[in-house]
Every structure is written in C-alpha cells, then in structure tokens.
Design a protein around this motif. Structure first.
Motif, PDB file in Angstrom:
ATOM      1  N   ALA A 103       0.828  -1.213   0.000  1.00  0.00           N
ATOM      2  CA  ALA A 103       0.000   0.000   0.000  1.00  0.00           C
ATOM      3  C   ALA A 103       0.864   1.265   0.000  1.00  0.00           C
ATOM      4  O   ALA A 103       0.606   2.220  -0.742  1.00  0.00           O
ATOM      5  N   ALA A 104       1.928   1.270   0.828  1.00  0.00           N
ATOM      6  CA  ALA A 104       2.794   2.447   0.920  1.00  0.00           C
ATOM      7  C   ALA A 104       3.503   2.702  -0.407  1.00  0.00           C
ATOM      8  O   ALA A 104       3.641   3.859  -0.841  1.00  0.00           O
ATOM      9  N   LEU A 105       3.937   1.634  -1.074  1.00  0.00           N
ATOM     10  CA  LEU A 105       4.652   1.813  -2.336  1.00  0.00           C
ATOM     11  C   LEU A 105       3.729   2.367  -3.413  1.00  0.00           C
ATOM     12  O   LEU A 105       4.148   3.186  -4.239  1.00  0.00           O
ATOM     13  N   ARG A 106       2.467   1.946  -3.407  1.00  0.00           N
ATOM     14  CA  ARG A 106       1.507   2.507  -4.363  1.00  0.00           C
ATOM     15  C   ARG A 106       1.351   4.007  -4.150  1.00  0.00           C
ATOM     16  O   ARG A 106       1.299   4.789  -5.107  1.00  0.00           O
ATOM     17  N   ASP A 107       1.284   4.421  -2.889  1.00  0.00           N
ATOM     18  CA  ASP A 107       1.164   5.849  -2.585  1.00  0.00           C
ATOM     19  C   ASP A 107       2.424   6.599  -3.020  1.00  0.00           C
ATOM     20  O   ASP A 107       2.338   7.710  -3.576  1.00  0.00           O
ATOM     21  N   GLU A 108       3.590   6.017  -2.774  1.00  0.00           N
ATOM     22  CA  GLU A 108       4.844   6.650  -3.153  1.00  0.00           C
ATOM     23  C   GLU A 108       4.954   6.792  -4.675  1.00  0.00           C
ATOM     24  O   GLU A 108       5.428   7.825  -5.180  1.00  0.00           O
ATOM     25  N   LEU A 109       4.496   5.764  -5.405  1.00  0.00           N
ATOM     26  CA  LEU A 109       4.543   5.825  -6.864  1.00  0.00           C
ATOM     27  C   LEU A 109       3.601   6.903  -7.387  1.00  0.00           C
ATOM     28  O   LEU A 109       3.959   7.667  -8.293  1.00  0.00           O
ATOM     29  N   ALA A 110       2.407   6.975  -6.804  1.00  0.00           N
ATOM     30  CA  ALA A 110       1.446   8.000  -7.228  1.00  0.00           C
ATOM     31  C   ALA A 110       1.992   9.397  -6.963  1.00  0.00           C
ATOM     32  O   ALA A 110       1.880  10.308  -7.815  1.00  0.00           O
ATOM     33  N   ALA A 111       2.596   9.598  -5.797  1.00  0.00           N
ATOM     34  CA  ALA A 111       3.166  10.902  -5.457  1.00  0.00           C
ATOM     35  C   ALA A 111       4.335  11.239  -6.382  1.00  0.00           C
ATOM     36  O   ALA A 111       4.490  12.389  -6.813  1.00  0.00           O
ATOM     37  N   PHE A 112       5.151  10.240  -6.686  1.00  0.00           N
ATOM     38  CA  PHE A 112       6.302  10.478  -7.560  1.00  0.00           C
ATOM     39  C   PHE A 112       5.844  10.874  -8.961  1.00  0.00           C
ATOM     40  O   PHE A 112       6.381  11.811  -9.552  1.00  0.00           O
ATOM     41  N   LYS A 113       4.843  10.164  -9.493  1.00  0.00           N
ATOM     42  CA  LYS A 113       4.354  10.490 -10.838  1.00  0.00           C
ATOM     43  C   LYS A 113       3.695  11.860 -10.868  1.00  0.00           C
ATOM     44  O   LYS A 113       3.841  12.611 -11.844  1.00  0.00           O
ATOM     45  N   ALA A 114       2.964  12.200  -9.797  1.00  0.00           N
ATOM     46  CA  ALA A 114       2.338  13.517  -9.731  1.00  0.00           C
ATOM     47  C   ALA A 114       3.398  14.609  -9.681  1.00  0.00           C
ATOM     48  O   ALA A 114       3.278  15.653 -10.340  1.00  0.00           O
ATOM     49  N   SER A 115       4.463  14.365  -8.919  1.00  0.00           N
ATOM     50  CA  SER A 115       5.538  15.344  -8.824  1.00  0.00           C
ATOM     51  C   SER A 115       6.260  15.493 -10.166  1.00  0.00           C
ATOM     52  O   SER A 115       6.571  16.617 -10.582  1.00  0.00           O
ATOM     53  N   ALA A 116       6.495  14.348 -10.847  1.00  0.00           N
ATOM     54  CA  ALA A 116       7.168  14.402 -12.134  1.00  0.00           C
ATOM     55  C   ALA A 116       6.307  15.127 -13.170  1.00  0.00           C
ATOM     56  O   ALA A 116       6.812  15.894 -13.983  1.00  0.00           O
ATOM     57  N   LYS A 117       4.994  14.886 -13.113  1.00  0.00           N
ATOM     58  CA  LYS A 117       4.084  15.562 -14.040  1.00  0.00           C
ATOM     59  C   LYS A 117       4.045  17.063 -13.770  1.00  0.00           C
ATOM     60  O   LYS A 117       4.038  17.878 -14.707  1.00  0.00           O
ATOM     61  N   GLY A 118       4.052  17.425 -12.490  1.00  0.00           N
ATOM     62  CA  GLY A 118       4.040  18.841 -12.155  1.00  0.00           C
ATOM     63  C   GLY A 118       5.314  19.547 -12.611  1.00  0.00           C
ATOM     64  O   GLY A 118       5.297  20.665 -13.108  1.00  0.00           O
ATOM     65  N   ALA A 119       6.449  18.851 -12.437  1.00  0.00           N
ATOM     66  CA  ALA A 119       7.724  19.427 -12.860  1.00  0.00           C
ATOM     67  C   ALA A 119       7.754  19.607 -14.375  1.00  0.00           C
ATOM     68  O   ALA A 119       8.249  20.616 -14.903  1.00  0.00           O
ATOM     69  N   ALA A 120       7.199  18.625 -15.105  1.00  0.00           N
ATOM     70  CA  ALA A 120       7.179  18.722 -16.569  1.00  0.00           C
ATOM     71  C   ALA A 120       6.280  19.876 -17.022  1.00  0.00           C
ATOM     72  O   ALA A 120       6.586  20.586 -17.985  1.00  0.00           O
ATOM     73  N   THR A 121       5.185  20.109 -16.291  1.00  0.00           N
ATOM     74  CA  THR A 121       4.278  21.212 -16.625  1.00  0.00           C
ATOM     75  C   THR A 121       4.960  22.556 -16.424  1.00  0.00           C
ATOM     76  O   THR A 121       4.841  23.475 -17.245  1.00  0.00           O
ATOM     77  N   LEU A 122       5.726  22.680 -15.314  1.00  0.00           N
ATOM     78  CA  LEU A 122       6.426  23.928 -15.033  1.00  0.00           C
ATOM     79  C   LEU A 122       7.495  24.203 -16.078  1.00  0.00           C
ATOM     80  O   LEU A 122       7.692  25.339 -16.526  1.00  0.00           O
ATOM     81  N   GLU A 123       8.187  23.124 -16.491  1.00  0.00           N
ATOM     82  CA  GLU A 123       9.236  23.299 -17.501  1.00  0.00           C
ATOM     83  C   GLU A 123       8.637  23.669 -18.838  1.00  0.00           C
ATOM     84  O   GLU A 123       9.223  24.424 -19.628  1.00  0.00           O
ATOM     85  N   GLY A 124       7.409  23.145 -19.120  1.00  0.00           N
ATOM     86  CA  GLY A 124       6.744  23.464 -20.379  1.00  0.00           C
ATOM     87  C   GLY A 124       6.253  24.896 -20.396  1.00  0.00           C
ATOM     88  O   GLY A 124       6.156  25.515 -21.445  1.00  0.00           O
TER      89      GLY A 124
END
Length: 384
Positions: free
Chosen positions: A363-384
């Motif tokens: 369960a914890a790893l699923r949450d960590e993966l979701a947070a990581f992908k959300a953070s990566a998506k947010g970073a890509a949006t800022l760079e765009g």
C-alpha cells in the motif's frame, strides 16, 4: 487391410493418471516460471531449465501414459528413436517458450504460445510414429487441426495466466487448466486416429512389461523430477517473494546532501571489467545472499557494495525498498499489482521484469509511486 478403429478403447485408470501427471507438472513448472522474472544470473538460468524440463517431462509423460491407456487386441510396441526424439522436441520448444514468455512482452508471449503449442503437437505426432507394431496409422485432418488449436490455446492461456494476467488466479487453478488442456489436445488427436492392420497379423507376442506397470513407472519418474526441482528451487524464491522483513526508509541512511542524482556513481563489474553507473540508469537493485546485482533495463550488473550501502547512496524518495532484498527506481515502474499475498512492481524497461513487493510495503509503495508520478508531471508542466 482391416480398419482397427472399432476395437480401440481406453483404460479409465490410466487416462486419469495421465491427466494427474499433466496437472502436477503444470503446478511445479508454472511455479518455477513465476520466479524467473525476478531471478538473476545462475538462478535465473536454473529456473528456466527447471520450468522447461518439468513441463516437458509432464507433457511427454501425459502423452506416453495416454498411449499406454489404449486397449487393443494386439500388443503395441514403441520404437526407441521416435520416442526419444519426441521428448527432445518437447523439451527444447518448451524451454524457448518459457524464456520468451518470461520477458513479459505481449508480442513475445503470443510467439511463445504458438511455438509451445506447435511443439506439443509435433511431439505428439512424432511420438505416434513410435508405434512399432503390425499396424500403421492415419489421422483425420479435422481432428489434427483441432488438436493444434487446442495446444496453442492451452499454451497461450497457461503463459498468460503465469506472466501477464492482472489478477492471477490460484496456482492450482492455472495447473488444472494446463493439465486438462494438454490432455484434451492428446485425446482430441486420438479421436481422429485410425489404426490399420492386416487380418493375418492379428496375433502378436506379449510385451515383457505390462502397460499398467510401465505407466506407473513413467508417472513416478515424472513426479520425482518435479519434486526435485520444487524442493531445490522454490523455497528460496518463495522466501524472497513473501517475506515481510523490510528495511523501512527511516532505517536507511540519507544520501549525502547537495549531491546531484546523476553524480551518484556506483561501482560495477561485468566480464572482468570495472566501471561506474549513474543512479538514473539504475532500474532496480537485488541482493542475493552475499552478492548484489543492479539491473539497468537490459543486463544484470554485479556490484561489490552491499544493498545497505547502495540504499545509503541513493535518494530515498526515488529509490524505495520494496523488500528486504530489493530496491526499485520509481521512474522505471509502470505499475504495481497484487500477486498472491504480496505484490510485484512491473518495470517499463527494454527487457521486461518484475520486482517483488512484500505485503507490508504494498500500500505504501503505491502511494509513493502516485506521489512520484504527480511530482514528475508537475515538474514537466512547469518546464513546459
């Protein structure tokens, strides 16, 4: 020539025994195959060999016992060379199919199913050439085509359940499907088989060993081979896959502050050569006894550091421990799914692989993966 098909019956006990042998071989063979994607080096090769040999012996034994179950008014003898050749074909094709399926590519999975199905069918008809008696055989094309279709479908279903199903059914159910399907292929082909003999040659000498005794010997040998591989290879893999003893992030040492992720170089060894690899090239880390391997998406590279030392050098947010013996790079994780009581993380790499996840970390790893992908998506949006 006189058609002999009307006198062609079966021993119910031997028919049942042939199905049981196929099921038990499927259980052990699939169990071993499931451990292949997370295995490394020599253990990976042993698992492929063990799975292929167990399945091949089980399939071949099922067909041989199925032939011994045939009851006619004459004795059926078997030529040695075609009998051995049929087993070699089955073993070779099954080994290649299991290896291709373990790479977890949908295209390769289809190729593996077709290859395995055709191999099983070829093994059957080559084995039928071994019927060395006063008769010859003819085969109905319709039933031959049906047997090929059943063999390919059975192989595909077995490999899909083992390697690609989102929610894999219990292992025994997979083995039951496999055993019944392989047996169905054999007996479907036999329905379309006609035995011919010359009337004057109806009387033949009795065999030195009865069909029942020979079938018992074959089944005992087949089950013994499965038991050897089960005892030798499964316990260590099962322990790795289900253990809940996981070092939590709070127990690891943080990576040195101010050190860029790409600058974190780990020492590697391969073919006697030493070099370094950057952390962003690491897909997963696996500790096997006293050895540590790093998977870069294509190869398993030996690392002289312990998994604890590696965890201390890598940023925890990106490289969580999924198991006491595994670390995964979240940027390579395609998805996390449940597998039995625990789970697996599927890696999106050129060579497909899964990393076991203990149930306490699922369960914890699923949450960590979701947070990581959300953070990566947010970073890509800022760079765009």
């Amino acid at each position: 020539m006189t058609d002999f098909a009307g006198w062609f019956t079966y021993s119910p006990i031997l028919v049942l025994l042939s199905v049981v042998v196929a099921i038990q071989a499927g259980y052990v063979g699939i169990n071993l195959a499931l451990l292949i994607p997370t295995a490394f080096a020599n253990r990976r090769r042993l698992l492929i060999a063990g799975s292929a040999l167990t399945l091949a012996v089980g399939i071949w034994s099922m067909h041989f016992i199925g032939m011994l179950a045939v009851r006619t008014s004459i004795t059926i003898n078997y030529a040695v060379l075609p009998t051995l050749l049929s087993f070699l074909i089955c073993g070779l094709v099954t080994g290649v199919a299991v290896y291709l399926a373990s790479l977890r590519s949908h295209l390769l999975l289809v190729a593996a199913a077709v290859l395995m199905g055709l191999g099983i069918t070829t093994m059957h008809y080559v084995g039928m050439i071994a019927v060395h008696s006063v008769m010859h055989l003819t085969h109905d094309p319709a039933y031959a085509i049906a047997s090929i279709a059943i063999a390919i479908a059975a192989s595909g279903l077995t490999l899909w359940l083992a390697f690609s199903a989102d929610r894999r059914p219990p292992l025994f159910l997979c083995a039951l499907v496999f055993g019944c399907a392989v047996s169905g292929m054999h007996y479907t082909a036999m329905v379309g088989t006609t035995l011919h003999m010359a009337t004057a040659q109806a009387a033949t000498a009795k065999s030195l060993i009865s069909s029942d005794i020979l079938a018992t010997i074959v089944s005992v040998v087949a089950c013994s081979i499965s038991a050897v591989f089960m005892l030798a290879l499964v316990p260590a893999g099962a322990k790795d896959a289900s253990s809940d003893s996981v070092q939590t992030p709070s127990e690891t040492t943080s990576a040195p502050e101010g050190l860029a992720e790409a600058d974190l170089l780990l020492p590697m060894e391969k073919n006697g050569k030493r070099f370094h690899i950057a952390s962003d090239e690491i897909a997963s880390v696996h500790s096997n006894a006293h050895y540590t391997y790093i998977f870069n998406g294509r190869d398993d590279l030996f690392c002289p550091l312990s998994i604890t030392d590696i965890a201390a050098r890598l940023p925890e947010a990106m490289f969580p421990r999924t198991h006491r013996s595994y670390i995964v790079n979240l940027s390579f994780v395609a998805r996390i799914k449940k597998s039995g009581d625990a789970g697996v993380a599927e890696l999106d790499t050129p060579v497909r692989r899964t990393v076991p996840v203990s149930r306490s970390r699922l369960a914890a790893l699923r949450d960590e993966l979701a947070a990581f992908k959300a953070s990566a998506k947010g970073a890509a949006t800022l760079e765009g």
